[in-house]
Write an enzyme that holds these catalytic residues in place. Structure first.
Site, mmCIF file in Angstrom:
data_model
loop_
_atom_site.group_PDB
_atom_site.id
_atom_site.type_symbol
_atom_site.label_atom_id
_atom_site.label_comp_id
_atom_site.label_asym_id
_atom_site.label_seq_id
_atom_site.Cartn_x
_atom_site.Cartn_y
_atom_site.Cartn_z
ATOM 1 N N HIS C 94 0.857 -1.191 0.000
ATOM 2 C CA HIS C 94 0.000 0.000 0.000
ATOM 3 C C HIS C 94 0.889 1.235 0.000
ATOM 4 O O HIS C 94 1.844 1.308 0.761
ATOM 5 C CB HIS C 94 -0.892 0.003 1.238
ATOM 6 N N HIS C 96 0.954 5.781 -1.017
ATOM 7 C CA HIS C 96 0.269 7.013 -1.405
ATOM 8 C C HIS C 96 1.003 7.624 -2.597
ATOM 9 O O HIS C 96 1.201 8.841 -2.654
ATOM 10 C CB HIS C 96 0.228 7.998 -0.233
ATOM 11 N N ASP C 119 -0.011 -5.412 -20.183
ATOM 12 C CA ASP C 119 1.011 -6.407 -19.840
ATOM 13 C C ASP C 119 0.861 -6.879 -18.397
ATOM 14 O O ASP C 119 1.363 -7.955 -18.041
ATOM 15 C CB ASP C 119 2.416 -5.794 -19.998
ATOM 16 N N HIS C 168 -8.307 7.740 -1.440
ATOM 17 C CA HIS C 168 -7.192 7.319 -0.600
ATOM 18 C C HIS C 168 -5.958 6.999 -1.460
ATOM 19 O O HIS C 168 -5.159 7.897 -1.723
ATOM 20 C CB HIS C 168 -7.665 6.115 0.230
ATOM 21 N N TYR C 226 6.831 -14.672 -22.642
ATOM 22 C CA TYR C 226 7.731 -13.601 -22.203
ATOM 23 C C TYR C 226 8.627 -14.127 -21.084
ATOM 24 O O TYR C 226 8.193 -14.924 -20.260
ATOM 25 C CB TYR C 226 6.897 -12.429 -21.690
#
Lengths: 230, 230, 230, 230
Positions: C94, C96, C119, C168, C226
């Site tokens: 997480h 910001h 992708d 957020h 890939y």
């Protein structure tokens, strides 16, 4: 084999990363030995940190691996089309750099808004057509190469050393892998300036052909007087 | 000859590069020895990595090379016009920095939107007229210098230490090469802030002449009280 | 206990910081040991400079601290909801980060405008609903987790490895903490490109499902070609 | 005298520079010893490179130099007004950071568009009124301080730890110089996110007071549960 070319190609890949154009594993550069008909290219999905010349993969122009233990870049077949069709080029680079890819995503060619652009591209940075559903189902990386070649028809790849693949990102080329990578840096700069220019002057148009050619020819061709005599 | 000036000019060129204003070989700084009538300038097309004072080129005010094995910057003739016509200046810098060049490409002067600008420029950063087709065919770099001088008519170069060449990029100046380079850094900052300001307040106007002068004169001239007493 | 997992989680947190996605103490990464049912997570409010594996906190899936002298990240309860409900994931991150948080603040999902996006995400990066006043008064971090799970209903978390929490910022996940952090880097890149794309082409639409799937499946799943064979 | 405070103030000034908020000499931080009634502040116009604690200037609350060979920052009188009027603060910082200054130049307060903002500011980042012509002619730096104090009337400086001076740039504060500098970093981040948010959602409005308070109070005050227990 091709030790020097491998070193050059490795250095060009590292240059893309150092310039911030290719994070994670998002970019690749290659070069061709025209005498041998072999292409040296980055291996697929290998991070730039610790990348070394020995990891470079050597393929022939049909895509057969000639040397190397790693798989070649998944974009190798696109590079090979460019080497086959644009016979004057010696190196190719591909990135997902932020600004150039955003123009590609906008499916727009980059207009020549100033002399920074004209110093390196004698006209807009073109954008390819979208691939058709049939092409997408086919040999995808070859189809991308062919879309580039179609968009370059009638254009000198020495005067327009790069292109945007629609919805994807830039491919650039040059005499060497180093120069191809440098053109990736340049495309990113002019892509960024062009976006800002439109923000500041929404009705901006390209510079005159005369100013464009003055700058391009100051740096390129028989009359060039920029830089040092070789 | 002029060893100290060469060191200063080399340092100013490196400062442009270190500040991110000049990538590849896109920028140059110079300085003049007014007593000798000689100008020291970066050589053309030489990368910043490894640039050293000995590589600097010494030319006279007519552009004749006085010392140096390398060709002078292709923009040298523009610098020389500025030294001849703006007699108070001691250094000149030129870059293709992103934001200032974008304003130049938009063919717009940068309005004085705030005190950061006013601390260093006592009014808008001007933009030149476009060169005419005839001028483009002529002595191009001299014509650019003359376009700058025309745009600066009636303006004190000590109060407006830089300008945008239309469709091209910024030229800045100062008492020394170091100060000229610093003004390039400042123009880039205020160019960026001004673009953002217009995005946030599309009808923004310049600050009052009183606020502008308060800030400019806080830092410059007889009544300045910013910085340390020399 | 879980020394290796602690080292991985610490490294993932440092990777978020090194990539510029998390300044000050604004971000956290975790990983789960599915056999033990324990989660290792960054401690709350501890700066990245000097962060070491021993500082990581071990909690069980109910949020009870199993080991560690520091309080777990204040977002730990959100991570735990994700581990309980998205059973295939092994790591969560997480941040910001600027661009992804701006899309979150705009309460918009990020359209799939190009192949860089495709992708890694097989469709838009979703955005959650706003929490209701009742949810805000309740067990806030659990409510965020549940809002994420609701928005992910019917979506394979392996195909959409991240989401924006409305007003957020982004949460991302993957097989490991390292991969979760990498997806945070990717979300930031595609968020930035998407914003630029809309600036350049205000009426841009997403790429075709066929092109999106071609790219996603080139890198993921049974037919992927890939990267290197494991 | 005040050796520790000088070291803290020097470090805070260097932090502004390291974070890219203050180039050249464009920024200053200070701190107060409330028992002594003395303020330690950066000297005017001294570059950050090589800045050391011994160069810090000690002034009393009337602006008389108590110790130091250098002139205090030209903004010292503004800092002093803040220390006199906002009795709870222990440090002040001022920069010309790009995004916050652009909002200041747009003469707009920064709306609370998301939780990153609300984690640190319990409401918009205010903007001062423009100074009147009379104030501009008067004791300029004192007038700026008083404009800030007027704009902060009825606002807890612990809940709104910074402000934009119209047409100028941000001033921030905190318990210490370090915290004041950190608030400068935060204002720049939320200024940037807010500008991007408006670009992505031109009709965006602020988050609810409930969500804003939830986030602010998660980090501040008696009920805070973010970070480690002291």
């Amino acid at each position: 084999m091709l030790e020097e070319l491998k070193a050059q190609v490795c250095a060009a890949n590292l240059a893309l990363h150092a310039a911030g154009l290719a994070i994670l594993t998002w970019g690749n550069a290659s070069s061709i030995d025209r005498d041998e008909g072999f292409v040296v290219i980055k291996p697929s999905g290998v991070p730039y940190e610790g990348l070394c010349p020995e990891q470079m993969v050597v393929v022939d122009l049909d895509g057969n691996v000639v040397e190397g233990n790693l798989r070649a870049s998944s974009d190798a077949l696109t590079h090979l089309v460019l080497y086959r069709e644009l016979e004057s080029i010696g190196g190719v680079a591909h990135t997902h750099s932020i600004y150039a890819s955003s123009w590609a995503q906008a499916c727009r060619s980059i207009p020549c808004y100033g002399t920074t652009h004209a110093d390196h591209f004698r006209g807009p940075v073109p954008v390819t057509e979208q691939l058709t559903p049939t092409a997408l189902e086919g040999d995808y990386e070859v189809e991308i190469g062919e879309a580039i070649v179609r968009a370059m028809q009638g254009i000198d790849p020495g005067e327009i050393p790069g292109i945007l693949v629609a919805s994807h990102g830039p491919f650039t080329w040059g005499e060497s892998a180093e120069q191809a990578a440098q053109h990736s840096i340049i495309v990113e700069q002019i892509a960024r300036m062009a976006a800002l220019t439109e923000g500041l002057a929404p009705t901006a148009g390209p510079i005159s052909g005369q100013l464009r050619d003055k700058h391009f020819l100051r740096k390129h061709g028989a009359e060039a007087y920029y830089g040092q005599m070789q």
